[in-house]
Scaffold this active site. Sequence first.
Site, short mmCIF file in Angstrom:
data_model
loop_
_atom_site.label_atom_id
_atom_site.label_comp_id
_atom_site.label_asym_id
_atom_site.label_seq_id
_atom_site.Cartn_x
_atom_site.Cartn_y
_atom_site.Cartn_z
N ARG A 244 -0.28 -0.12 -10.69
CA ARG A 244 -0.64 1.00 -9.14
C ARG A 244 -2.04 0.41 -8.91
O ARG A 244 -3.14 -0.15 -9.70
CB ARG A 244 -0.69 2.09 -10.21
CG ARG A 244 0.64 2.27 -10.38
CD ARG A 244 1.92 3.11 -8.83
NE ARG A 244 2.51 3.45 -8.70
CZ ARG A 244 3.66 3.01 -9.33
NH1 ARG A 244 3.93 1.73 -9.31
NH2 ARG A 244 4.53 3.24 -9.72
N GLU B 104 -0.02 1.99 1.78
CA GLU B 104 0.83 0.56 2.21
C GLU B 104 1.90 1.48 2.56
O GLU B 104 2.25 2.78 2.42
CB GLU B 104 1.85 0.30 0.56
CG GLU B 104 1.12 -0.60 -0.04
CD GLU B 104 1.59 -0.31 -1.66
OE1 GLU B 104 2.64 -0.27 -1.94
OE2 GLU B 104 1.21 -1.08 -2.26
N HIS C 231 4.76 -4.60 -2.76
CA HIS C 231 5.30 -4.33 -4.27
C HIS C 231 6.45 -3.97 -4.08
O HIS C 231 7.27 -3.30 -3.97
CB HIS C 231 4.78 -3.22 -3.30
CG HIS C 231 4.84 -2.03 -4.56
ND1 HIS C 231 4.03 -0.71 -3.69
CD2 HIS C 231 5.62 -0.89 -5.84
CE1 HIS C 231 3.96 0.30 -5.33
NE2 HIS C 231 4.84 -0.60 -6.05
#
Length: 325
Positions: free
Chosen positions: A239, A268, A288
């Site tokens: 994270r 994002e 990601h």
Amino acid sequence: MEKLLVRAPINEENRSKLNDLFDEVVYEPWTDSGERYYEQEMIACLLREKPDALITELDVINENVLKEYSDLKFIGDCRASPENIDVKACDKYNIPVLCTPARNANAVAEMWLGSLIAFERNLVDSVNWVKERKWKEGTTPYYLWMGNEIYKKKIGFVGFGAVARNIAQLLQGFDVEIAYYDPFVEDVEKCQKVELEEIFSNSDYVTVHLPVNAKTKRMIDEKLLSLMKPESVFINSSRSAVVENDRLYELVSSKKIRGAILDVLDTEPPTAKDAGIADIPNILLTPHIYGASHQVVDHQSEIITRSIIDYLNKNKPAHQLVGDR
């Protein structure tokens, strides 16, 4: 139990098992439409279907949703931890939350190792060099793209949950030294438990595997980052919020550390500022996707179905079950 609403992708084998457990199963995974339900959409869906139980993955379940519909006996969340669900609100309405610990641990571990090798052996740049027709007579790619081996390196883990332990297992063949910091994990064979500062000051690769909570948010601060060796590389596939990223980018840009491998950003999709991070030399940035393997659906299907069977058979306590990191 009568009716189950399934909003997450579940494979055919485990859908069959769920069909045996419930009188009716409504299978409407978000992947069919690509639409994640937020508050109002989720309220409308629950009021329309009136399920006795719910399996979700991305849909938002907060107190406003539960105020409108709280007749759920449990919620199954196909996530390692229920980031899309207000667990306190579920506790208030006495709704257990079942999770899928380590559903993508293997996918992340394999991608972590592949990214590290790609970074150290200049894979992306050398492939682009060939595609751009720069391999011509007189060039010496052997020396131009010479990289580094992982062999015998010191690797320090911040957080040593399921993903980190899978990575450590894959690394055994590289004869590396593995150290970890995790107050919740006891001694692990072939791995050394150390203090947090030692991870940053002693490791060739510092890799972060933390959930986001009040204690971990921006936990990797300037003080810790400044302890890193000039030849070290920072890796974050967990994270973004656990790291003071502006300081990290400064360290890489000024070559005070050798580089960074990142799968997560503060925003994002990225803002213009965050998108520019990909242009910093010696940062390998992916969007990601470390946990994005086709096999994750099989893993989460098996884990959530087993958890539901155990819960219905009272083999598990009727309260929140939070997954591993």
